[in-house]
Each structure stands twice: as structure tokens, then as C-alpha cells.
Motif scaffolding. Structure first.
Motif, short mmCIF file in Angstrom:
data_model
loop_
_atom_site.label_atom_id
_atom_site.label_comp_id
_atom_site.label_asym_id
_atom_site.label_seq_id
_atom_site.Cartn_x
_atom_site.Cartn_y
_atom_site.Cartn_z
N GLU A 101 83.94 71.50 68.20
CA GLU A 101 83.98 72.68 69.16
C GLU A 101 85.38 73.30 69.62
OE1 GLU A 101 83.66 69.79 73.00
OE2 GLU A 101 81.97 70.92 72.49
N THR A 102 85.24 74.44 69.92
CA THR A 102 86.45 74.91 70.47
C THR A 102 86.85 74.20 71.76
OG1 THR A 102 85.44 76.73 71.84
CG2 THR A 102 86.39 77.21 69.66
N ALA A 103 88.14 73.80 71.93
CA ALA A 103 88.52 72.90 73.08
C ALA A 103 88.41 73.84 74.44
CB ALA A 103 90.02 72.38 73.01
N PRO A 104 87.95 72.93 75.44
CA PRO A 104 87.88 73.74 76.78
C PRO A 104 89.22 74.74 76.99
CG PRO A 104 87.13 71.67 77.03
CD PRO A 104 88.03 71.68 75.67
N ASN A 105 90.35 74.43 76.76
CA ASN A 105 91.48 75.02 77.19
C ASN A 105 91.92 75.74 75.89
OD1 ASN A 105 92.22 72.58 75.87
ND2 ASN A 105 93.90 72.01 77.05
N ALA A 106 91.23 76.43 75.16
CA ALA A 106 91.49 76.87 73.71
C ALA A 106 92.30 78.23 73.86
CB ALA A 106 90.43 76.69 72.72
N SER A 107 92.54 78.81 74.93
CA SER A 107 93.11 80.21 75.00
C SER A 107 94.39 80.12 74.90
CB SER A 107 92.42 80.64 76.61
OG SER A 107 91.12 80.81 76.54
N LEU A 108 95.00 80.34 73.74
CA LEU A 108 96.20 80.06 73.21
C LEU A 108 96.67 81.52 72.98
CD1 LEU A 108 96.42 76.51 71.69
CD2 LEU A 108 96.71 77.02 74.15
N PRO A 109 98.09 81.79 72.81
CA PRO A 109 98.47 83.20 72.29
C PRO A 109 98.44 83.28 70.84
CG PRO A 109 100.05 82.15 73.83
CD PRO A 109 98.99 81.06 73.75
N MET A 110 98.46 84.28 70.20
CA MET A 110 98.27 84.38 68.62
C MET A 110 99.72 83.66 68.50
SD MET A 110 95.78 85.45 67.30
CE MET A 110 96.17 86.80 66.05
N PRO A 111 99.50 83.09 67.17
CA PRO A 111 98.50 82.83 66.06
C PRO A 111 97.84 81.44 66.20
CG PRO A 111 100.44 82.66 65.01
CD PRO A 111 100.93 82.87 66.17
N TYR A 112 97.47 81.10 67.48
CA TYR A 112 97.31 79.53 67.65
C TYR A 112 96.04 79.51 68.33
CZ TYR A 112 102.11 79.40 67.06
OH TYR A 112 103.47 79.49 66.79
N LEU A 113 95.17 78.43 67.70
CA LEU A 113 93.66 78.04 68.43
C LEU A 113 93.54 76.76 68.41
CD1 LEU A 113 90.64 78.63 68.44
CD2 LEU A 113 90.47 78.52 65.94
N MET A 114 92.90 76.25 69.55
CA MET A 114 92.73 74.84 69.71
C MET A 114 91.27 74.35 69.50
SD MET A 114 93.56 72.40 72.84
CE MET A 114 95.55 73.08 73.22
N LEU A 115 91.28 73.59 68.64
CA LEU A 115 89.79 73.07 68.39
C LEU A 115 89.66 71.38 68.54
CD1 LEU A 115 89.19 74.67 64.83
CD2 LEU A 115 88.11 75.12 67.17
N SER A 116 88.63 70.91 68.70
CA SER A 116 88.23 69.43 69.13
C SER A 116 87.28 68.95 68.03
CB SER A 116 88.00 69.05 70.38
OG SER A 116 86.68 69.73 70.61
N GLU A 117 87.59 67.73 67.57
CA GLU A 117 86.40 67.09 66.70
C GLU A 117 85.97 65.63 67.46
OE1 GLU A 117 86.19 64.90 62.34
OE2 GLU A 117 88.10 65.99 62.88
N ARG A 118 84.67 65.67 67.50
CA ARG A 118 83.99 64.56 68.33
C ARG A 118 83.43 63.39 67.18
NH1 ARG A 118 80.58 65.89 73.30
NH2 ARG A 118 82.59 66.24 74.04
N ASP A 119 83.90 62.22 67.54
CA ASP A 119 83.42 61.18 66.82
C ASP A 119 82.15 60.74 67.57
OD1 ASP A 119 85.51 61.31 65.10
OD2 ASP A 119 86.75 59.84 66.38
N ASP A 120 80.93 60.58 66.67
CA ASP A 120 79.71 60.25 67.36
C ASP A 120 78.89 59.76 66.49
OD1 ASP A 120 77.79 59.88 68.90
OD2 ASP A 120 76.92 61.92 69.36
N ASP A 121 78.95 58.33 65.95
CA ASP A 121 78.08 57.95 65.00
C ASP A 121 77.03 56.95 65.77
OD1 ASP A 121 79.60 55.67 66.11
OD2 ASP A 121 80.77 54.98 64.45
N GLY A 122 76.92 57.02 66.98
CA GLY A 122 75.93 56.24 67.32
C GLY A 122 76.17 54.82 67.99
N ASP A 123 77.31 54.50 67.49
CA ASP A 123 77.77 52.97 67.61
C ASP A 123 79.26 53.10 68.60
OD1 ASP A 123 75.74 52.14 66.32
OD2 ASP A 123 77.12 52.29 64.39
N GLY A 124 78.83 52.94 69.88
CA GLY A 124 80.21 52.91 70.89
C GLY A 124 80.38 54.21 71.53
N PRO A 125 81.34 54.47 72.16
CA PRO A 125 81.75 55.90 72.95
C PRO A 125 82.27 56.88 72.16
CG PRO A 125 83.53 54.24 73.31
CD PRO A 125 82.35 53.43 72.63
#
Length: 703
Positions: free
Chosen positions: A425-449
Motif C-alpha cells: 500500500e501507499t504509506a499513510p504519510n506518502a504525500s511527498l514532493p515530486m518526484p518522490y513516493l512512499m510505499l510500504s510492504e507488509r510481511d504477513d505469512d500468518g506466523d507471528g505479527p
């Protein structure tokens, strides 16, 4: 024959008037301090000479004169810059084409004061005795209230409609009025062009929700209407409708036909009355002549085209396409959805509907999942419908932020992944000036947090700006730095979390605050962050590092000398720029730098505005804590002012608190030719005790 004295005086006066009429008009010039909320307007002649010093706000009037707001009051000046009337409690220039201004007694007439009219020479046109006095834009009329009833007056102060109405509302060229539950329409002369009745009357808008000067007059149910212009003349050839919208830039109407009651024969042979026929939508020219009609769902504008539909099957579903202003299909109706694509944040994000030029289209698959693609305005396919979602675009780079499956990535106009879809997903604080973008990757394999991994993407390369496994990234940049001209790329501070500790980075990924704190938050104007460890607040740490911090202070010092300072006035008696008496020349500053009394080659300085002070004292080597902030409140006193220290409470409370920490500046009894202030408790803080106010203009000779 000798000229009589009276005729000679008249001739001279006429000649003087003619000469003045040929003189170039005075020009308003503005001095504005970007570091504080102060602005001053002055008047300048054609040779650049100052006729009126900047100390307030000026508005040019249609008669060549000027409206001034200064010292908490309003004044009138003539075309030569001479004051001719005032002060007024409130004064508003509403329309350059009208020689009429709304004057208020006791404040604004729409906020409790009493209103009336004067002309540009200060002559009273209408006594200021009415409540709610306001201008109705586009009509040349003014509405006013008396004994809870409303009336209308023209720009000469003549009452056209006595205060007998329940309410009035403006629309271009006409006035919507209401009385005793009835509605009607008046022209500019206050004559009824649609008489009062129980039929609702409303303004017809265009696609941007702006009034067009056309009006709908409907039946009591509001379902069957006809249109009139501001003079009450029929429009659309007398066509009836249930709703209508006029797109002025395309000279086209979108009309929903008025439903007709269609009798239906029931099983028992009886006829049911009132069942509406299916809705039909019409695209019409300016005169109301039909260009195209559509029976499936509604017609509305996106970009320079109109979204239209046809029946998909006998089940009543519709498919969508695009037609041009003449009703011809530009994109055949074969899509299950079609919408304009918006630009990403910060990339001309507020594009009006009339300027949209690319469209996201969706097609439902056999699996009942909708896939999205992109079309150009000519109907050519940019991206085929194969993406789960299209968020927005970056037109400068030809990129689209899209979702494929459960992941987000960047794809270009050729369908090539610039950034593989590996982010959640796009990160909650992703509103950065051009030409930058903030994204996040979530680890969710069902084992652990679950665990997020953040990255700042450079759109030019499609790659993260710096490597690292960060569970959080938050970019900080103070808006005042932008006003100082400090580049975002150099001065932005990235608060980061790695493992279970917080630190700070620059945009190149260099560590500027070690990853050793439980939290980092609350960046101040100097780029300092408040760290915590084991729920205890620790001393502030710089998120800029030594070099960027030094440049920030030097830039502020330089800008304080480049920026114009406000003129002192009755409303702002202490506004201006202040220097220590011992640092009034470049030579004095250089000597102090050489002796070690100053750490940088700038004189200490204060810049006072209406209620705030910018404090530039960082270069004083022996100053005592607490550190002074970038911006503080000050408290005006009868004989000077108090500068609040950072640990003071809110200004309103601290100014009234005799023991609140503050520096006390008082007018010096031995000032001589200069305006000087003695600071009685400055020495205890390691600060100069005697200060002088410098000229409001920037002093180029000072370092």
C-alpha cells in the motif's frame, strides 16, 4: 477683453484637472515579509518615488483612488495619494465597475455592524443604519435588512425594493427572492420577471457548480421545470425538463427529460396512473436543439467529453463510452465503468473536469472481477484492462500507480513495470514532493505479527532512494524552510524505525541521529527532535546535523536582512527590526567575530511583527540557556515590550503573568537621536542590554 477673476479661477482649475488627468496613475507596490504574517502596501509614482509609505493594505478603486486598511481602521485616498476620508470602522470595495463602497459602523455589517453606502470620494449614498448589508455579485445591487425583512438598493443608494421580503439570493444578472413561502425572480431594476408563487425557482449551474444566469422554474413537486434567463425570457425553446446543466465552455446542455406519467394496464384491467416512463437524457446545443439522446442511465461530463451509456443486455445493465460535444461516439460504449484519472498529490492535483485527458476504464470478467485500463481522450488504448485498480498518474514521467493482485507498483505507458508490484500500500504519510513516493510492504505469512517495511521511491529511476530494512519512515520539513529558500531535497529529515529503535536519516540515507531511542518526534523549526528512552524525555537532538544546521541559521540571518521590516504604526508601535547598539556596523560585527564574541559573521537581530518576533541570537557565544526559538510571541507594553522565553505559557496567559519568563525591553530615557530600548534582564542571559531599531529597509552594508 480682460478675463474676470472668477472665470480665470475656473480656467486654472480646469487646466489643473486636465493636467492631473494626464499624469500616469499611481501604482500599488507591496513589501511582504515571508517569514512572518506581515504585508504592507505603498503608493509609487511613475518615477518610482514613494507617495505613501507601506504600512497597511491598499485596494485600487474604479475612480482612480485607493482604499486603505491601516492602524485597525479604513481610509480613502484620491488618485494623487492624498487622504480624503476616514477613518471608518469597516469599508469594502465590492466591484471595480461600481463607484460604491459598503461602509460599516461598529464593524462589518454582515457580522453585527450597521451598513450603508459611500462613493469613492467619501460622500454618503445610503446611511449606515442597515443590518446584513451586502453586495449581490453580478447584479449591481445591494441587499439590506431592516426589522428582519430584506430589501434591495442600487449603487446610487436608491432603494429599489423596500424591505418587505423574507430573503434574497444573488445569481448572475438577477435576484432570487422569497416571501411568505413563495419564490420569484427579479431583474437588476427590482422588477419581477417571474412573479412570486409556490413554484420553486433555482439557478441552473454549469459543470463547475457556477451559476450560469439561467434559471429553472418548476412545478410544486419539483419534477417538471422550464427554463428562463435573467430577464424571464424562455430558454431551450420552451422545452420541459426535470433537471438541466449548461456547460458554458462547450455551449452544450445536458438535459434530463421531464418524466411523463405512463398509464399501465393492470391484470384486473384497471389503469394505474403516475407510473413514470423511463428516463431519457439529452445532449443539446445552446438553443436546446437535440444533438443526441440516451436511454440507459444518466449523461455527465468528464474532461472535454461526455460519459454516455447504452443497454448492455435485456437485464437493464448499461455499458459506458464517451461522446463528443456533438453527441458522436469518441469511445464506443463497451466498458462497465469509465472515469477521469486524477494526478498524484502535488502534480496539478486539482485539474478541473474540463481539462481531464485520460480515463480509467473497467471491464467485468467472467470471474466477476473488474479489470482496469487507461484510455486517451481520442479513445486509443494506453493500458489494456488487466489491473485490479488504477490509483493515479504521474504525467511528467508517464507513470501510473496501479494494483495488480494484492500488490502495488508503477507501470509506464508501454505497460512496462518501472517498479515491480511488490508493495502492499501507499504509506499513510506518502504525500511527498515530486518526484518522490512512499510505499510500504507488509510481511504477513500468518506466523507471528505483521511487519511493515517502508521505502521512499524515486520516480525518475523507479528504485528506492536508499537501501535498508525500515519499519517506519516519516519525512519532516518545516514550511518556513521553504520560505527561506532551503531545498526540500537537502533539508528534509527522515525519522526512521529499524528493529525496535528510532533514528534519523537524510534523503541520501546517511544517519544523522543514531538508532538508539525508543521514539523520536516533534521536530521544531530548527530541525531538532525530541527523543524518548524508557518513557523519559531526553534533551533535543538535531535531525539536520552540524553542517545543515549551520546553513539553516546562516540563511535565516541573511534573509532577515534582505526582507523588508514592517513600519511601526499605531496598531503596531513596536514593529520593526532591532540590533544591539554595539553591532550597528559591519566593522563592529567583524571585530566581534574575530574576538570570539560571535560565532558567525552576523549581528544578533530581532524582527517584530504585529504579535510575533523572529529571534536570531544563535551567533552569541556566551548566551545562556534556554535556547531561543525561531518564532516567539511578544507582549506590547505602554513603554516597550516583553519578549517571551520558550518555557513561557501561551502568549495570552504569559503576557498577563508577572512571573512568566520573558526579556523586558523598555524605551531608553537617553536614546538621543535613535530609538533605543534597554533590556533590564538581558545581561543575565548573556545577551546585549541595549538595542536600537534600524531602518525598515534592508541594510546591504550589514554582514
Amino acid at each position: 477683453m480682460p478675463i474676470r477673476p472668477m472665470l480665470l479661477a475656473v480656467a486654472l482649475a480646469s487646466a489643473a484637472f486636465a493636467a492631473s488627468a494626464q499624469e500616469p496613475p499611481l501604482q500599488i507596490y507591496t513589501v511582504k515579509n515571508e517569514l512572518v504574517n506581515w504585508r504592507g502596501d505603498g503608493l509609487r509614482d511613475a518615477k518610482g518615488g514613494t507617495v505613501l509609505a507601506p504600512a497597511g493594505l491598499l485596494t485600487a478603486l474604479g475612480n482612480g483612488g485607493f482604499l486603505a486598511r491601516r492602524d485597525g481602521a479604513y481610509w480613502l485616498y484620491d488618485a494623487r495619494g492624498a487622504r480624503i476620508a476616514g477613518p471608518y470602522d469597516d469599508l469594502e470595495a465590492v466591484d471595480p465597475a461600481l463607484d460604491a463602497l459598503i461602509v460599516g459602523v461598529g464593524g462589518s455589517p454582515v457580522l453585527g455592524g450597521d451598513g450603508g453606502l459611500i462613493d469613492g470620494r467619501g460622500r454618503e449614498l445610503m446611511a449606515p443604519v442597515y443590518k446584513g448589508f451586502r453586495y449581490l455579485p453580478g447584479t449591481g445591487l445591494f441587499s439590506f435588512e431592516q426589522a428582519r425583512r430584506w430589501g434591495l438598493a442600487d449603487a446610487r443608494g436608491q432603494v429599489l425594493v423596500k424591505p418587505t421580503l423574507d430573503g434574497v439570493a444573488d445569481a448572475p444578472g438577477a435576484v432570487l427572492v422569497g416571501d411568505a413561502g413563495q419564490q420569484g425572480l427579479m431583474d437588476r431594476a427590482g422588477r419581477y420577471v417571474v412573479p412570486l408563487s409556490e413554484r420553486p425557482v433555482s439557478s441552473i449551474n454549469d459543470g463547475a457548480s457556477k451559476a450560469t444566469g439561467y434559471f429553472a422554474v418548476c412545478d410544486s413537486e419539483g419534477s417538471v421545470c422550464h427554463g428562463v434567463d435573467g430577464a424571464g425570457r424562455p430558454i431551450l425553446g420552451g422545452r420541459s425538463f426535470s433537471s438541466a446543466m449548461f456547460h458554458a465552455d462547450l455551449a452544450r446542455w445536458v438535459i434530463a427529460e421531464a418524466p411523463e406519467a405512463a398509464p399501465a394496464v393492470q391484470d384486473d384491467g384497471t389503469v394505474a396512473i403516475g407510473i413514470p416512463a423511463s428516463q431519457r437524457w439529452i445532449l443539446a446545443d445552446e438553443r436546446g436543439r437535440t444533438l443526441a439522446s440516451f436511454d440507459c442511465d444518466y449523461l455527465y461530463r468528464i474532461g472535454g467529453l461526455f460519459r454516455a451509456a447504452r443497454a448492455k443486455d435485456e437485464g437493464g445493465d448499461c455499458v459506458w463510452g464517451l461522446v463528443d460535444r456533438d453527441g458522436k461516439w469518441r469511445v464506443p460504449a463497451r466498458y462497465d465503468s469509465i472515469e477521469a484519472i486524477g494526478n498524484a498529490w502535488g502534480v496539478n492535483a486539482d485539474i478541473p473536469a474540463a481539462k481531464a485527458d485520460e480515463y480509467a476504464v473497467g471491464i467485468d470478467g467472467e470471474d466477476r472481477e473488474r479489470r482496469f485500463g487507461v484510455l486517451a481522450a481520442d479513445g486509443s488504448e494506453i493500458l489494456p484492462p488487466r489491473y485490479a485498480q488504477i490509483y493515479y498518474r504521474y504525467p511528467e514521467f508517464g507513470l501510473y500507480l496501479v494494483r495488480q493482485g494484492e500488490k502495488i507498483g508503477l507501470v509506464d505507458r508501454q505497460g512496462v513495470w518501472r517498479l515491480e508490484p511488490t508493495y502492499s500500500e501507499t504509506a499513510p504519510n506518502a504525500s511527498l514532493p515530486m518526484p518522490y513516493l512512499m510505499l510500504s510492504e507488509r510481511d504477513d505469512d500468518g506466523d507471528g505479527p505483521q511487519r511493515d517495511r517502508y521505502a521512499i521511491i524515486d520516480l525518475r529511476t523507479g528504485k528506492p532512494m536508499f537501501a535498508g530494512d525500515y519499519e517506519y519512515l516519516g519525512v519532516e520539513y518545516d514550511f518556513r524552510w521553504g520560505k527561506l529558500g532551503l531545498p526540500w531535497e537537502e533539508f528534509a529529515v527522515v525519522v526512521a524505525k529499524r528493529g525496535d529503535k528510532y533514528g534519523a536519516l537524510d534523503l541520501q540515507g546517511r544517519v544523522v541521529v543514531p538508532f538508539e531511542y525508543d521514539n523520536l518526534q516533534g521536530m521544531d523549526t530548527w530541525g531538532r527532535l525530541r527523543p524518548t528512552r524508557k518513557e523519559r524525555d531526553l534533551p533535543l537532538v538535531s535531525g539536520l546535523g552540524p553542517q545543515r544546521s549551520a546553513r539553516l541559521h546562516e540563511t535565516l540571518s541573511r534573509r532577515l536582512r534582505e526582507e523588508p521590516a514592517p513600519h511601526a504604526s499605531q496598531a503596531m508601535p513596536y514593529a520593526g527590526r532591532y540590533l544591539p547598539a554595539d553591532y550597528r556596523s559591519a566593522g563592529q560585527v567583524r571585530a566581534a567575530l574575530a574576538s570570539g564574541r560571535l560565532s558567525r559573521g552576523f549581528a544578533p537581530m530581532l524582527l517584530l511583527d504585529e504579535d510575533t518576533a523572529i529571534i536570531d541570537l544563535d551567533m552569541i557565544v556566551d548566551k545562556k540557556r534556554p535556547d531561543f526559538d525561531f518564532l516567539e510571541y511578544y507582549c506590547p507594553r505602554d513603554d516597550g515590550f516583553d519578549l517571551l522565553l520558550p518555557q513561557s505559557a501561551l502568549s495570552e496567559e504569559a503576557c498577563a503573568d508577572p512571573v512568566a519568563p520573558k526579556l523586558e525591553f523598555r524605551a531608553s530615557a537617553s536614546a538621543g537621536p535613535d530609538q533605543a530600548w534597554d533590556c533590564g534582564n538581558c545581561a543575565a542571559k548573556g545577551l546585549p542590554a541595549r538595542w536600537v531599531r534600524t531602518d525598515p529597509a534592508a541594510d546591504a552594508t550589514m554582514p
